[in-house]
Design an enzyme around this catalytic site. Sequence first.
Site, PDB file in Angstrom:
ATOM      1  N   ILE A 241     -15.213  42.011  46.718  1.00 54.82           N
ATOM      2  CA  ILE A 241     -16.619  41.600  46.638  1.00 54.82           C
ATOM      3  C   ILE A 241     -16.703  40.079  46.784  1.00 54.82           C
ATOM      4  CG2 ILE A 241     -18.577  41.445  45.044  1.00 54.82           C
ATOM      5  CD1 ILE A 241     -17.295  44.105  43.786  1.00 54.82           C
TER       6      ILE A 241
ATOM      7  N   ASP B 101     -13.756  42.115  41.319  1.00 55.17           N
ATOM      8  CA  ASP B 101     -12.527  41.827  42.056  1.00 55.17           C
ATOM      9  C   ASP B 101     -12.918  41.090  43.336  1.00 55.17           C
ATOM     10  OD1 ASP B 101     -10.255  41.944  43.669  1.00 55.17           O
ATOM     11  OD2 ASP B 101      -9.652  43.917  42.921  1.00 55.17           O
ATOM     12  N   HIS B 102     -12.522  39.848  43.394  1.00 54.84           N
ATOM     13  CA  HIS B 102     -12.971  39.023  44.521  1.00 54.84           C
ATOM     14  C   HIS B 102     -12.358  39.470  45.852  1.00 54.84           C
ATOM     15  CE1 HIS B 102     -15.062  35.863  46.343  1.00 54.84           C
ATOM     16  NE2 HIS B 102     -14.637  34.825  45.659  1.00 54.84           N
ATOM     17  N   ARG B 103     -11.336  40.306  45.803  1.00 53.41           N
ATOM     18  CA  ARG B 103     -10.791  40.821  47.063  1.00 53.41           C
ATOM     19  C   ARG B 103     -11.749  41.818  47.697  1.00 53.41           C
ATOM     20  NH1 ARG B 103      -5.379  43.263  44.803  1.00 53.41           N
ATOM     21  NH2 ARG B 103      -6.953  43.986  43.329  1.00 53.41           N
TER      22      ARG B 103
ATOM     23  N   PRO C  20      -8.003  39.355  41.130  1.00 56.59           N
ATOM     24  CA  PRO C  20      -8.605  38.011  41.104  1.00 56.59           C
ATOM     25  C   PRO C  20     -10.050  38.117  40.626  1.00 56.59           C
ATOM     26  CG  PRO C  20      -8.208  38.710  43.376  1.00 56.59           C
ATOM     27  CD  PRO C  20      -7.783  39.852  42.499  1.00 56.59           C
TER      28      PRO C  20
END
Length: 444
Positions: free
Chosen positions: A420, A416-418, A240
Site C-alpha cells: 500500500i 504494509d508499505h510493500r 515495513p
Amino acid sequence: MATQQITIPDIGDFDAVEVIEILVAAGDEVAVDDSLVTLESDKATMEIPSPVAGKITNVAISIGDSVSEGTYIMDVEVSGDAAAPAEEKPAAPQEPAPAPQAPAPAQAPDSAQEPAPQPSAASPAAIAAASKPVNAQEMGASSHASPSVRAFARKLGVDLTTVAGTGPKGRIQQTDVEAAIKAVMSGQKAAPGGAVSGGMGIPPVPEVDFSKFGETTTEELGRIKKISGKFLHASWLNVPHVTQFDECDITEMDQFRKDQKAAAEKQGIKLTPLVFVMKAVVKALQDFPSFNASLSPDGQSIIKKHYYNIGIAVDTPNGLVVPVVKDVDKKGIYELSQDLMEISAKARDGKLGPADMAGGTFTISSLGGIGGTQFTPIVNAPEVAIMGLSKAKMQPVWNGSEFAPRLVMPFSVSYDHRAIDGAEGVRFTTTVGNYLSDLRQLIL
Ligand code: CAO
C-alpha cells in the site's frame, strides 16, 4: 625486470611503529596500492600500500619489528614498464609516497559511509552482524583489527565487536572473521554476554543482571503471550510498517447508537462504537481492495480477498487474542454485536478454537473503551493493514461560523508499505472517517 627496494613512506608524525601484520610473502604478485604490511602505533593502525606492481622477492621485516619512514621492508621485482631504476632512489618509494591508509580518525567516516548492515531474516551475513549496531568509533575503540580486516568484515556485514581475535594481543585476523561467519552458518552464533541472536538477524538486547540494582522476581510469560509474541515479532521484522493517524467526527453515529441502545439491550445486545466501525471499514475495504489482501510469499503478487472477515483484538487476562468475525459485509449491526459479544466472552474464558481465529482479512484493535489518544498497531501479517481505535472525546470543532461540541474519535491505520502506498493509506483513512461521520453512506 628490475628489483625495487620498498621502504616505509612518509607516515606523518609516527616513528618506530610496530609491524603487526605482513600481508604478502615472497612469490606473491602485487598491484600498485595493494597493502603490504600493517603498522600499529598506540594511536592508529595503518596499511602500507605497494608503490609498484610486481612480484615480492624478499620480505625483510618480521611481525613485531619497529619501523619508521625510510625503513627497508621488502623487494619487489617490478613488472613491465613500471620498473624504475632502483638505484635512483634506493631509500624511498618510487612514486610519490602514497599516504598511509586511514589512521584511526579516518576510519570513522570510512565505516560510517557504508550503510550499517540491515537486519534480515534471510541474510546469513546480516546474522553474522547480529550483536549491536556498528558504530564506527566504537568499532575503532573496542576491536583490534587492521584496515584490511575491517574492510573484509564490513564487506560481509560482520560486526567486529562480536568477533574474538586470535592474533597477537587479541588482534582480529581475517581467519577470525571467517570463523565467526562459519559459526553463524552452523547455528552456533555467540554474541557478547552469551546472548544468542535467535537467528532473526537483529542485535540482541544486552543481558543485564537486574538483581545487582535491587530486588526482582521472575515470572514466566503466559502461553498466549509467548505465541502472540512470536507473531508480533515476525510481523515487526518482516513488514515495513507505516502508520497513518486520523480522526473522525462520530457525533451522529454515537447519537444513533444511543438511540438504539435501549432496543438493543432488550435483545441482550450491547451496542458499542466498534460494530459501526466494522461496517464502515468493510465498506472502505470494498473501495480499496489492496487493504483486504495479502502479499504472496515471494512478494511479487498481491492476493485480494473477496470476503470480509474482520479480526478483533481482544484483551484477556492471559494475553492478546484475535478472534475473527466472519462475513461482516453480510451482517447487520445487531448480528455483529452479538458475534462480538460471543467471541469476546469465548476469548476471555480461553475457549477460542483455531477456527475462531482463522481466515481474517483485516484487523481492528480497539483501545477506545480504555483511553489513549493514538497508537501504532502492528499489522497482523500476512494481512496488510490494521486499524487502531482510540477514545472519542467531545471537542470544540469550528463549523465555519462557530465552535460546536463534536464527538471526535482518533484512529490510526498501520499498513504494509510493500502493498500500500502512502497516498492510498490516507485515502483509506479519509474514506473510513467519512463513512463514520455519516453512516447513511453505508447504504449507498
Ligand atoms: N471511544 C469512546 N468510547 C468507547 C470507544 C471509543 N473509541 N470504544 C468503546 N467505547 C466505550 C463503549 O461504548 C463502552 O462504553 P459504555 O459501556 O458506556 O457503552 C466502553 O467503552 C467499553 O467498551 P468495550 O471495550 O467493552 O467494548 P468494545 O466493543 O469497544 O470492545 C473489545 C470490545 C473486545 C475489543 C474490547 O473489550 C477489548 O478487549 N479491547 C482491547 C483490545 C486490545 O487489547 N487491543 C490491543 C492490541 S495491541 O496490544
